[in-house]
Design an enzyme around this catalytic site. Structure first.
Site, PDB file in Angstrom:
ATOM      1  CB  SER A 182      -0.951  -0.061   1.185  1.00  0.00           C
ATOM      2  OG  SER A 182      -2.117   0.645   0.892  1.00  0.00           O
ATOM      3  CG  HIS A 191      -5.800  -2.556   0.847  1.00  0.00           C
ATOM      4  ND1 HIS A 191      -5.124  -2.161  -0.283  1.00  0.00           N
ATOM      5  CD2 HIS A 191      -5.233  -1.888   1.878  1.00  0.00           C
ATOM      6  CE1 HIS A 191      -4.188  -1.285   0.061  1.00  0.00           C
ATOM      7  NE2 HIS A 191      -4.233  -1.104   1.372  1.00  0.00           N
TER       8      HIS A 191
HETATM    9  C1  GCU Z   1      -5.453   4.717   1.986  1.00  0.00           C
HETATM   10  C2  GCU Z   1      -4.894   5.495   0.829  1.00  0.00           C
HETATM   11  C3  GCU Z   1      -4.108   4.619  -0.132  1.00  0.00           C
HETATM   12  C4  GCU Z   1      -3.090   3.796   0.617  1.00  0.00           C
HETATM   13  C5  GCU Z   1      -3.744   3.058   1.758  1.00  0.00           C
HETATM   14  C6  GCU Z   1      -2.773   2.296   2.664  1.00  0.00           C
HETATM   15  O1  GCU Z   1      -6.453   3.865   1.546  1.00  0.00           O
HETATM   16  O2  GCU Z   1      -5.961   6.140   0.188  1.00  0.00           O
HETATM   17  O3  GCU Z   1      -3.459   5.399  -1.104  1.00  0.00           O
HETATM   18  O4  GCU Z   1      -2.421   2.928  -0.263  1.00  0.00           O
HETATM   19  O5  GCU Z   1      -4.425   3.965   2.591  1.00  0.00           O
HETATM   20  O6  GCU Z   1      -1.606   2.658   2.743  1.00  0.00           O
HETATM   21  O7  GCU Z   1      -3.217   1.345   3.305  1.00  0.00           O
END
Ligand code: GCU
Length: 422
Positions: free
Chosen positions: A261, A403
């Site tokens: 992420s 995710h």
């Molecule tokens: C949020 C953000 C993302 C990121 C994520 C994370 O959702 O919008 O861009 O990748 O956090 O780091 O878990």
């Protein structure tokens, strides 16, 4: 299912056509990954201001990484290395991630704990402190390293940028953690190290004063194009690599940098800034990571720069709603890592991170790998759900679920890393 008899007859009658027949099967729309329509509908209902509908993705033209600013075409590895690569790197520094300071500093490492018989004696674990000094001021952050005890020679390693928490040595010894599965790395013949992003630069809008960026600037506020947190975390990964370079049982020319992420955005940029990294692994990195900004699918430049103003330098936010005017796009981050290895992983339900845009970046970077004499993924359509694709210097998978980063992702990544580092 229906196609199998046909495929078999093609294979038996005309072996030379086998590859064509297979290619057409893997490109069949029913086997290529596509966002689940029910999920698209649900997310669209929940967040009307974001686009999850493929047909509503704006048409776009990506900047060509092989055309220099003066309009000339890059024809050789030398032209890429001597001028074009630097042009793209500068654009990302000035417009997206910010420029790292060139202030001189000294660096040393202190060991704060050690276990020489970790995991039934197969590894040595150490907790370390990186200490950065400028004049009489100092800044430090902790990290943990695991080395193989019985390897026949120097081993490859993975440096994991942990955006969630710090895993102290004692914790890593006590229980396994799918987000950084130390024992799995050791079993597969990799040393590993990890640090926590917020120990380097706090992951919050108003954390500047306590981080490494403020330390470098001696408390002065950052100017518009100065480095931001993603770049600072990537810088820290390079300092951990500095340490791994001093360890005999590690082959520092075979070190991958990984992250999930926001950590995955960081791992890509870390490998752009530091060419010592042999592979970058970016897991579910999305906007500002592997996903093309111009698709504006799921998270957008507007949303990310307003929610996380400390991640990107100021000019990036000027492209909110004007992604098509960006002088770069994220496929060029992958191009900057060429001819080294890049691995990208997506998750079926993580539409916020735009799996299709993450995959498309790899394909759009392929001409650069090719110009540098290397193979990489060129297949325009995505693999089916649950499948991995590897070709030369690049690899990709999309797994089911949402995710996250777990052992399944790591296992597939290590399968790719084995092809380049073993
Ligand atoms: C949020 C953000 C993302 C990121 C994520 C994370 O959702 O919008 O861009 O990748 O956090 O780091 O878990």
């Amino acid at each position: 299912m229906q196609r199998h008899p046909l495929l078999l007859s093609v294979v038996f009658i005309l072996p030379a056509m086998m590859f064509t027949a297979r290619a057409s099967i893997s490109q069949d729309a029913s086997t290529v990954w596509q966002a689940n329509p029910d999920l698209v509908e649900k997310l669209t209902r929940q967040r009307r201001e974001f686009n999850y509908v493929e047909s509503k993705v704006p048409t776009y033209t990506l900047p060509d990484p092989l055309v220099s600013r003066d309009g000339s075409r890059v024809r050789s590895p030398k032209e890429w290395n001597d001028s074009r690569r630097g042009e793209i790197l500068d654009l990302f520094r000035d417009q997206v991630y910010g420029r790292r300071p060139d202030t001189e500093y000294s660096l040393r490492f202190e060991q704060t704990a050690e276990e020489t018989q970790a995991f039934d004696g197969s590894a040595t674990g150490r907790e370390m402190k990186a200490i950065i000094e400028i004049g009489d001021r100092s800044f430090s952050f902790p990290f943990v390293v695991f080395l193989l005890n019985n390897a026949p020679g120097p081993t490859p390693a993975v440096i994991h940028i942990n955006n969630r928490y710090f895993v102290p040595l004692a914790t890593a010894l006590e229980k396994s953690d799918p987000f950084w599965p130390v024992e799995m790395f050791i079993d597969r013949g990799y040393a590993t190290a990890s640090f926590h992003t917020s120990h380097v630069d706090p992951d919050k809008k108003d954390g500047y004063a306590e981080g490494i960026r403020s330390f470098f600037a001696d408390g002065d506020p950052p100017d518009d194009t100065a480095w931001r947190s993603l770049s600072a975390w990537g810088w820290a990964a390079s300092r951990v690599l500095d340490h791994l370079e001093t360890i005999d049982s590690i082959d520092a020319s075979r070190v991958a940098v990984s992250g999930h992420s926001r950590g995955g955005k960081t791992s890509l940029w870390a490998a752009c800034e530091d060419e010592r990294f042999a592979i970058a692994y970016s897991n579910n990195s999305g906007c500002g990571g592997a996903a093309l900004s111009r698709r504006a699918y799921g998270e957008t430049v507007e949303r990310i720069t307003s929610s996380f103003p400390h991640w990107f330098c100021k000019p990036f936010s000027d492209f909110a709603g004007r992604e098509h005017e960006l002088p770069v796009d994220q496929h060029e981050v992958i191009a900057l890592i060429a001819p080294r290895g890049v691995y990208v992983a997506s998750a079926d339900e993580d539409l916020w991170a735009d799996p299709k845009g993450e995959y498309a970046s790899i394909v759009a970077a392929a001409p650069v790998f090719e110009r540098l004499g290397k193979q990489s993924i060129q297949t325009p359509v995505m693999p089916p759900l649950g499948q991995q694709r590897m070709d030369g210097q690049t690899g990709y998978h999309i797994r089911s679920g949402g995710h996250g980063l777990g052992e399944l992702d790591w296992g597939l990544f290590l399968d790719f890393a084995d092809t380049l580092l073993k």
